[in-house]
Scaffold this active site. Sequence first.
Site, PDB file in Angstrom:
ATOM      1  N   LYS A 187     -94.534 -67.438  66.183  1.00  0.00           N
ATOM      2  CA  LYS A 187     -95.834 -68.078  65.993  1.00  0.00           C
ATOM      3  C   LYS A 187     -95.777 -69.588  66.252  1.00  0.00           C
ATOM      4  CE  LYS A 187     -98.811 -64.844  64.288  1.00  0.00           C
ATOM      5  NZ  LYS A 187     -98.000 -63.695  63.918  1.00  0.00           N
ATOM      6  N   SER A 227     -89.572 -60.162  66.480  1.00  0.00           N
ATOM      7  CA  SER A 227     -90.565 -61.245  66.454  1.00  0.00           C
ATOM      8  C   SER A 227     -90.482 -62.169  65.245  1.00  0.00           C
ATOM      9  CB  SER A 227     -91.966 -60.651  66.544  1.00  0.00           C
ATOM     10  OG  SER A 227     -92.161 -59.715  65.496  1.00  0.00           O
TER      11      SER A 227
HETATM   12  C1  LIG Z   1     -98.113 -62.411  63.998  1.00  0.00           C
HETATM   13  C2  LIG Z   1     -96.919 -61.574  64.144  1.00  0.00           C
HETATM   14  C3  LIG Z   1     -96.915 -60.450  64.997  1.00  0.00           C
HETATM   15  C4  LIG Z   1     -98.138 -59.971  65.752  1.00  0.00           C
HETATM   16  O1  LIG Z   1     -98.709 -60.953  66.578  1.00  0.00           O
HETATM   17  P1  LIG Z   1    -100.223 -60.807  67.074  1.00  0.00           P
HETATM   18  O2  LIG Z   1    -100.428 -61.925  68.015  1.00  0.00           O
HETATM   19  O3  LIG Z   1    -101.112 -60.917  65.876  1.00  0.00           O
HETATM   20  O4  LIG Z   1    -100.367 -59.455  67.693  1.00  0.00           O
HETATM   21  C5  LIG Z   1     -95.719 -59.764  65.141  1.00  0.00           C
HETATM   22  N1  LIG Z   1     -94.600 -60.117  64.465  1.00  0.00           N
HETATM   23  C6  LIG Z   1     -94.575 -61.171  63.635  1.00  0.00           C
HETATM   24  C7  LIG Z   1     -93.305 -61.495  62.926  1.00  0.00           C
HETATM   25  C8  LIG Z   1     -95.723 -61.942  63.443  1.00  0.00           C
HETATM   26  O5  LIG Z   1     -95.688 -62.987  62.613  1.00  0.00           O
END
Ligand SMILES: *Cc1c(COP(=O)(O)O)cnc(C)c1O
Length: 332
Positions: free
Chosen positions: A55, A307
């Site tokens: 993010k 992520s």
């Molecule tokens: C926000 C987030 C997502 C998903 O992202 P989007 O853009 O809302 O689809 C996936 N993994 C993590 C760790 C996140 O913080």
Amino acid sequence: MIMTQVSPQHIRAARERIAGKVERTPTVLSQNLSERFGVPVHLKLEHRQTTGSFKLRGASNAVASLNAAEKARGVIAASTGNHGRALAHAAKLEGMRAVICMSHLVPGNKLDEIRRLGAEIRIVGNSQDDAQQEVDRLVAQEGLVMLPPFDHPDIIAGQGTLGLEMIEQVPDAALMLVPLSGGGLAAGVTAAVKGVSPRTKIVGVSMARGAAMKASLDAGRPVPVEELPTLADSLGGGIGLDNRLTFAMCRDLLDDVILLSEDEIAAGIRHAYEREREIVEGAGAVGIAALLAGKVNANGPVVVLLSGRNIDMNAHRKIVCGEAPSLKEHAA
Ligand SMILES: *Cc1c(COP(=O)(O)O)cnc(C)c1O
């Protein structure tokens, strides 16, 4: 050529803008998963990004794109945690005011971190929508600039820089597995990757409990879903009934969407820890979980995007010990 509102050029400009503010994270081959599935399986270790999730890419790009007058007003967002933390970090670097609004479902560990970064926190209601109403009120009352978690061109372009890295690190990728919630990540990654490598398939992965984008894609328009506690708490929340960008981009660019049970997500977290020696949160483990659950057809090199890693460590300990923590306790 598929028309999207966030172009590969926009994503390359974002990469230059955020250079030096975010890490270029490594991609490593998973020996275990590669042997198990008979194709090279690469892990993009984005959970090691500063602030613990990707993010920071979108937040840094959006903050750096503001003009001086906007910077003076400060920024505000509704967030289940990781966007709030990233925005707080990016605003702090610029010496700006940041206000983060969130619902009571947000885990306490995420709150503490945002507070530590010097942002103001408002906790309201039981859903992302309740938090968003508080944002709208403060934008009107105090003139703060709203930077939403996903449905914004500069946020999507920032997340897209991750796609550029993934396809540079694994140019022959046949398949990428990308966690999916509001779709800013999937929109940015698909726009970046398909611009370079149109044949690479990109599949979004969500939890079955409250998969807003999947429900919306099935309905052909953004629809509301009930927000439920889940191990993948960072994937909770709706896509916005007035969604401008991510719904259309996910509809046009994603090849498929996979949904996972809570047990499957727990198995992904456990595998990451025991076999890969990585601590990931539920949302960060869904790509691995989709492979382990046999829900992916892999017939070429795979890139799995990890992520984020912002999981409560008590919950993590219970999950890797095979005790499913009660979801209520996890979300408390
Ligand atoms: C926000 C987030 C997502 C998903 O992202 P989007 O853009 O809302 O689809 C996936 N993994 C993590 C760790 C996140 O913080």
